[in-house]
Write an enzyme that holds these catalytic residues in place. Structure first.
Site, PDB file in Angstrom:
ATOM      1  N   ASN A 135       2.222   8.427   5.893  1.00  0.00           N
ATOM      2  CA  ASN A 135       0.893   8.989   6.200  1.00  0.00           C
ATOM      3  C   ASN A 135       0.876  10.037   7.292  1.00  0.00           C
ATOM      4  OD1 ASN A 135      -0.292   6.011   5.063  1.00  0.00           O
ATOM      5  ND2 ASN A 135      -0.426   7.853   4.018  1.00  0.00           N
ATOM      6  N   TYR A 171       0.178   1.920  -7.256  1.00  0.00           N
ATOM      7  CA  TYR A 171      -0.418   1.529  -6.109  1.00  0.00           C
ATOM      8  C   TYR A 171      -1.995   1.734  -6.509  1.00  0.00           C
ATOM      9  CZ  TYR A 171      -3.235   1.789  -1.800  1.00  0.00           C
ATOM     10  OH  TYR A 171      -4.233   1.629  -1.138  1.00  0.00           O
ATOM     11  N   LYS A 224      -5.841  -0.514  -7.526  1.00  0.00           N
ATOM     12  CA  LYS A 224      -6.905  -0.770  -7.023  1.00  0.00           C
ATOM     13  C   LYS A 224      -7.978  -0.344  -7.995  1.00  0.00           C
ATOM     14  CE  LYS A 224      -5.813  -1.032  -2.527  1.00  0.00           C
ATOM     15  NZ  LYS A 224      -6.148  -2.220  -1.906  1.00  0.00           N
ATOM     16  N   SER A 229     -10.071   1.953  -2.535  1.00  0.00           N
ATOM     17  CA  SER A 229      -9.576   3.241  -1.704  1.00  0.00           C
ATOM     18  C   SER A 229     -10.044   4.645  -2.546  1.00  0.00           C
ATOM     19  CB  SER A 229      -7.916   3.316  -2.131  1.00  0.00           C
ATOM     20  OG  SER A 229      -7.587   4.851  -1.733  1.00  0.00           O
ATOM     21  N   LYS A 282       0.790  -1.180  -0.068  1.00  0.00           N
ATOM     22  CA  LYS A 282       0.005   0.011  -0.141  1.00  0.00           C
ATOM     23  C   LYS A 282       0.891   1.238  -0.121  1.00  0.00           C
ATOM     24  CE  LYS A 282      -0.454   0.426   4.789  1.00  0.00           C
ATOM     25  NZ  LYS A 282      -0.939   0.840   6.230  1.00  0.00           N
TER      26      LYS A 282
HETATM   27  P1  NAD Z   1      -1.335  -3.220   6.345  1.00  0.00           P
HETATM   28  O1  NAD Z   1      -0.302  -3.178   5.583  1.00  0.00           O
HETATM   29  O2  NAD Z   1      -1.446  -2.722   7.803  1.00  0.00           O
HETATM   30  O3  NAD Z   1      -2.235  -4.596   5.986  1.00  0.00           O
HETATM   31  C1  NAD Z   1      -1.955  -5.485   4.949  1.00  0.00           C
HETATM   32  C2  NAD Z   1      -1.941  -6.981   5.519  1.00  0.00           C
HETATM   33  O4  NAD Z   1      -1.589  -7.919   4.301  1.00  0.00           O
HETATM   34  C3  NAD Z   1      -0.344  -7.016   6.130  1.00  0.00           C
HETATM   35  O5  NAD Z   1      -0.752  -7.723   7.373  1.00  0.00           O
HETATM   36  C4  NAD Z   1       0.504  -7.704   5.350  1.00  0.00           C
HETATM   37  O6  NAD Z   1       1.229  -8.651   5.975  1.00  0.00           O
HETATM   38  C5  NAD Z   1      -0.500  -8.802   4.683  1.00  0.00           C
HETATM   39  N1  NAD Z   1      -0.177  -9.074   3.176  1.00  0.00           N
HETATM   40  C6  NAD Z   1       0.476  -8.290   2.160  1.00  0.00           C
HETATM   41  N2  NAD Z   1       0.778  -9.008   1.020  1.00  0.00           N
HETATM   42  C7  NAD Z   1       0.231 -10.219   1.340  1.00  0.00           C
HETATM   43  C8  NAD Z   1       0.284 -11.337   0.507  1.00  0.00           C
HETATM   44  N3  NAD Z   1       0.871 -11.375  -0.602  1.00  0.00           N
HETATM   45  N4  NAD Z   1      -0.206 -12.639   1.196  1.00  0.00           N
HETATM   46  C9  NAD Z   1      -0.479 -12.569   2.603  1.00  0.00           C
HETATM   47  N5  NAD Z   1      -0.726 -11.556   3.157  1.00  0.00           N
HETATM   48  C10 NAD Z   1      -0.497 -10.148   2.635  1.00  0.00           C
HETATM   49  O7  NAD Z   1      -2.490  -2.452   5.528  1.00  0.00           O
HETATM   50  P2  NAD Z   1      -3.807  -1.486   5.880  1.00  0.00           P
HETATM   51  O8  NAD Z   1      -3.615  -0.174   6.165  1.00  0.00           O
HETATM   52  O9  NAD Z   1      -4.253  -2.469   6.941  1.00  0.00           O
HETATM   53  O10 NAD Z   1      -4.638  -1.748   4.486  1.00  0.00           O
HETATM   54  C11 NAD Z   1      -5.272  -2.779   4.066  1.00  0.00           C
HETATM   55  C12 NAD Z   1      -5.807  -2.875   2.928  1.00  0.00           C
HETATM   56  O11 NAD Z   1      -6.792  -1.369   2.708  1.00  0.00           O
HETATM   57  C13 NAD Z   1      -4.807  -2.618   1.566  1.00  0.00           C
HETATM   58  O12 NAD Z   1      -5.304  -3.391   0.804  1.00  0.00           O
HETATM   59  C14 NAD Z   1      -4.810  -1.338   1.490  1.00  0.00           C
HETATM   60  O13 NAD Z   1      -4.405  -0.873   0.181  1.00  0.00           O
HETATM   61  C15 NAD Z   1      -6.176  -0.760   1.652  1.00  0.00           C
HETATM   62  N6  NAD Z   1      -6.399   0.556   2.016  1.00  0.00           N
HETATM   63  C16 NAD Z   1      -5.605   1.325   2.818  1.00  0.00           C
HETATM   64  C17 NAD Z   1      -5.647   2.535   3.265  1.00  0.00           C
HETATM   65  C18 NAD Z   1      -4.820   3.014   4.335  1.00  0.00           C
HETATM   66  O14 NAD Z   1      -4.978   4.245   4.508  1.00  0.00           O
HETATM   67  N7  NAD Z   1      -4.355   2.111   5.349  1.00  0.00           N
HETATM   68  C19 NAD Z   1      -6.366   3.302   2.569  1.00  0.00           C
HETATM   69  C20 NAD Z   1      -7.125   2.817   1.292  1.00  0.00           C
HETATM   70  C21 NAD Z   1      -6.959   1.240   1.285  1.00  0.00           C
HETATM   71  C1  UD1 Z   2      -1.987   8.757   0.613  1.00  0.00           C
HETATM   72  C2  UD1 Z   2      -1.778   8.308  -0.733  1.00  0.00           C
HETATM   73  C3  UD1 Z   2      -3.066   7.637  -1.043  1.00  0.00           C
HETATM   74  C4  UD1 Z   2      -3.555   6.440  -0.267  1.00  0.00           C
HETATM   75  C5  UD1 Z   2      -3.697   7.283   1.273  1.00  0.00           C
HETATM   76  C6  UD1 Z   2      -4.177   6.169   2.286  1.00  0.00           C
HETATM   77  C7  UD1 Z   2      -0.320   9.624  -1.739  1.00  0.00           C
HETATM   78  C8  UD1 Z   2       0.288  10.674  -2.759  1.00  0.00           C
HETATM   79  N1  UD1 Z   2      -1.379   9.409  -1.840  1.00  0.00           N
HETATM   80  O1  UD1 Z   2      -2.989   9.715   0.847  1.00  0.00           O
HETATM   81  O2  UD1 Z   2      -2.958   6.948  -2.476  1.00  0.00           O
HETATM   82  O3  UD1 Z   2      -4.857   5.927  -0.660  1.00  0.00           O
HETATM   83  O4  UD1 Z   2      -2.488   7.736   1.350  1.00  0.00           O
HETATM   84  O5  UD1 Z   2      -3.121   5.426   2.380  1.00  0.00           O
HETATM   85  O6  UD1 Z   2       0.856   9.312  -1.104  1.00  0.00           O
HETATM   86  N2  UD1 Z   2       0.851  15.295   4.679  1.00  0.00           N
HETATM   87  C9  UD1 Z   2       1.882  16.005   5.157  1.00  0.00           C
HETATM   88  N3  UD1 Z   2       3.046  15.757   5.867  1.00  0.00           N
HETATM   89  C10 UD1 Z   2       3.342  14.324   5.931  1.00  0.00           C
HETATM   90  C11 UD1 Z   2       2.348  13.295   5.551  1.00  0.00           C
HETATM   91  C12 UD1 Z   2       1.233  14.019   5.072  1.00  0.00           C
HETATM   92  O7  UD1 Z   2       1.935  17.359   5.216  1.00  0.00           O
HETATM   93  O8  UD1 Z   2       4.343  14.143   6.515  1.00  0.00           O
HETATM   94  C13 UD1 Z   2      -0.195  15.843   4.295  1.00  0.00           C
HETATM   95  C14 UD1 Z   2      -0.548  15.354   2.657  1.00  0.00           C
HETATM   96  O9  UD1 Z   2       0.026  16.243   1.826  1.00  0.00           O
HETATM   97  C15 UD1 Z   2      -1.917  15.461   2.626  1.00  0.00           C
HETATM   98  C16 UD1 Z   2      -2.452  14.842   4.070  1.00  0.00           C
HETATM   99  O10 UD1 Z   2      -1.289  15.283   5.016  1.00  0.00           O
HETATM  100  O11 UD1 Z   2      -2.717  16.649   2.276  1.00  0.00           O
HETATM  101  C17 UD1 Z   2      -2.966  13.648   4.152  1.00  0.00           C
HETATM  102  O12 UD1 Z   2      -1.878  12.817   3.615  1.00  0.00           O
HETATM  103  P1  UD1 Z   2      -1.595  10.900   3.722  1.00  0.00           P
HETATM  104  O13 UD1 Z   2      -1.913  10.673   5.161  1.00  0.00           O
HETATM  105  O14 UD1 Z   2      -0.343  10.653   3.221  1.00  0.00           O
HETATM  106  O15 UD1 Z   2      -2.886  10.474   3.044  1.00  0.00           O
HETATM  107  P2  UD1 Z   2      -3.150  11.074   1.420  1.00  0.00           P
HETATM  108  O16 UD1 Z   2      -2.139  12.007   0.852  1.00  0.00           O
HETATM  109  O17 UD1 Z   2      -4.609  11.282   1.356  1.00  0.00           O
END
Ligand code: NAD
Ligand code: UD1
Length: 340
Positions: free
Chosen positions: A199, A149, A153, A124, A84
């Site tokens: 993030n 990435y 999706k 996402s 991710k």
């Molecule tokens: P995370 O990395 O904490 O969890 C993902 C889990 O999948 C981990 O435990 C990892 O070990 C496991 N994994 C990865 N590849 C694997 C594989 N090939 N086989 C088996 N296990 C595997 O991430 P998260 O933040 O919990 O996100 C979960 C899902 O949500 C992801 O698909 C991510 O893209 C999506 N998502 C996350 C966010 C976010 O900001 N966290 C936002 C939008 C979408």
């Molecule tokens: C990011 C990803 C997006 C993903 C999402 C959730 C990018 C370009 N986009 O989104 O694809 O779905 O995370 O995992 O990476 N910020 C700061 N300083 C920091 C970190 C972030 O100012 O150190 C700001 C960013 O510019 C943004 C906001 O905080 O305005 C949120 O950032 P972030 O948490 O990385 O999420 P997204 O950018 O929304």
């Protein structure tokens, strides 16, 4: 229901497993611990008094997955597993396309060989791309993303949509998460990123706990009220509850096909507002400096959350103060995450 959760040891997965157990569902997890550890699930078991069967393998090991479905009699699957990190995906596209697409294809083939046809996928808000107008509505097309990435999706949403169009026994929920933050209120489980966080809230948390010196604010010249980026932050417990209601809705909806739902609050919060909320929740001052804009960032991203409300009866109930308070409880009790 008996649910198989892929990536269940990760951040959103572990909170969802906890919520499923609390609602009386039976849960098994497949995870290769690429970005997590089984400690999260051990803590979920402690918190709930429930138990989770853990299967440690990579989803791309299709034979093992097929064996699991042959005997598991799962009612549904929630598919979190995947990579991710946006920046890493730009540097290593083949790793991202390979892992995310092959894992999903392996999963749907194994499901197709079994009787399990109900699937919830972690999509996402990134699929709305750069041209959609806020607030984002699910009917918007064309889906597009500006990094590998995000493109995985978009591609997976298309694959799952085509699968459901070809065979109406599939019931597929495409959950478009906005910005998940926060932690379970116990402070026992939370977000534990490897290396320097990408993030915003994990970065702020690590500044607050003394692991990082100061926050870089990526741009203060956007066309927003205070010039910093607006995002729709959603508490991870609200998100977890969204998965459970989506599953229940799919279970009661034969012929639904593939359906997308935004999971967000519908409100945009700026970077500086998040900093202020975190300072209030933690009592710690967060030093920051304004840096140039980050490549690929949007000025604003927030949901039209009405479809999930109308169809699932789901609304996010936790605000930014609670998100920051819970994130801080987790970070302050576990300064080194699960490695402590
Ligand atoms: P995370 O990395 O904490 O969890 C993902 C889990 O999948 C981990 O435990 C990892 O070990 C496991 N994994 C990865 N590849 C694997 C594989 N090939 N086989 C088996 N296990 C595997 O991430 P998260 O933040 O919990 O996100 C979960 C899902 O949500 C992801 O698909 C991510 O893209 C999506 N998502 C996350 C966010 C976010 O900001 N966290 C936002 C939008 C979408
Ligand atoms: C990011 C990803 C997006 C993903 C999402 C959730 C990018 C370009 N986009 O989104 O694809 O779905 O995370 O995992 O990476 N910020 C700061 N300083 C920091 C970190 C972030 O100012 O150190 C700001 C960013 O510019 C943004 C906001 O905080 O305005 C949120 O950032 P972030 O948490 O990385 O999420 P997204 O950018 O929304």
């Amino acid at each position: 229901m008996k649910i198989l959760v892929t990536g269940g040891a990760g951040y959103i997965g572990s909170h969802t497993v906890l919520t499923l157990l609390e609602k009386g569902h039976e849960v098994e997890v497949v995870d290769n611990y690429d970005n997590s550890s089984p400690e999260s699930i051990r803590r979920v078991e402690r918190l709930t008094g429930g138990s989770v069967v853990l299967h440690e393998f990579d989803l791309r090991e299709e034979e093992r997955l097929t064996e699991l479905f042959a005997t598991g009699a799962y009612d549904a699957v929630i598919h979190f597993a995947g990579l991710k990190a946006v920046g890493e995906s730009v540097a290593e596209p083949a790793l991202y396309y390979g892992t995310n697409l092959e894992s999903t294809l392996s999963l749907v083939r194994a499901m197709a060989a079994s009787a399990t046809r109900t699937l919830v996928f972690s999509s996402s808000a990134t699929v709305y791309g750069e041209r959609a107008q806020v607030p984002y509505v699910e009917a918007y097309e064309p889906l597009e993303a500006n990094n590998p990435y995000g493109k995985t999706k978009v591609m997976i949403e298309h694959i799952l949509g085509d699968l459901a169009a070809a065979d109406d026994s599939w019931r597929i929920g495409l959950l478009r998460y906005f910005n998940p933050v926060g932690a379970h209120p116990s402070g026992e489980i939370g977000e534990d990123p490897a290396g320097i966080p990408n993030n915003l809230t994990p970065y702020i948390s690590q500044v607050a706990v003394g692991r990082l010196a100061s926050l870089g604010v990526f741009g203060d010249d956007y066309d927003t009220p205070d010039g910093t980026g607006l995002r729709d932050y959603i508490h991870v417990m609200d998100l977890a509850e969204g998965h459970v209601v989506a599953l229940e809705h799919l279970a009661a909806s034969p012929g639904i096909g593939a359906r997308a739902w935004n999971l967000g609050t519908g409100t945009g919060t700026s970077v500086l507002e998040v900093v202020a909320a975190f300072e209030k929740a933690s009592g710690v001052e967060i030093p920051y400096e304004v840096k140039p804009r980050r490549a690929g960032d949007l000025a604003r991203s927030y949901a039209d959350a009405s479809r999930a409300k109308d169809e699932l009866g789901w609304v996010a109930t936790r605000g930014i103060d609670e998100m920051c308070a819970d994130a801080w409880r987790w970070q302050s009790q576990n300064p080194q995450g699960y490695r402590a």
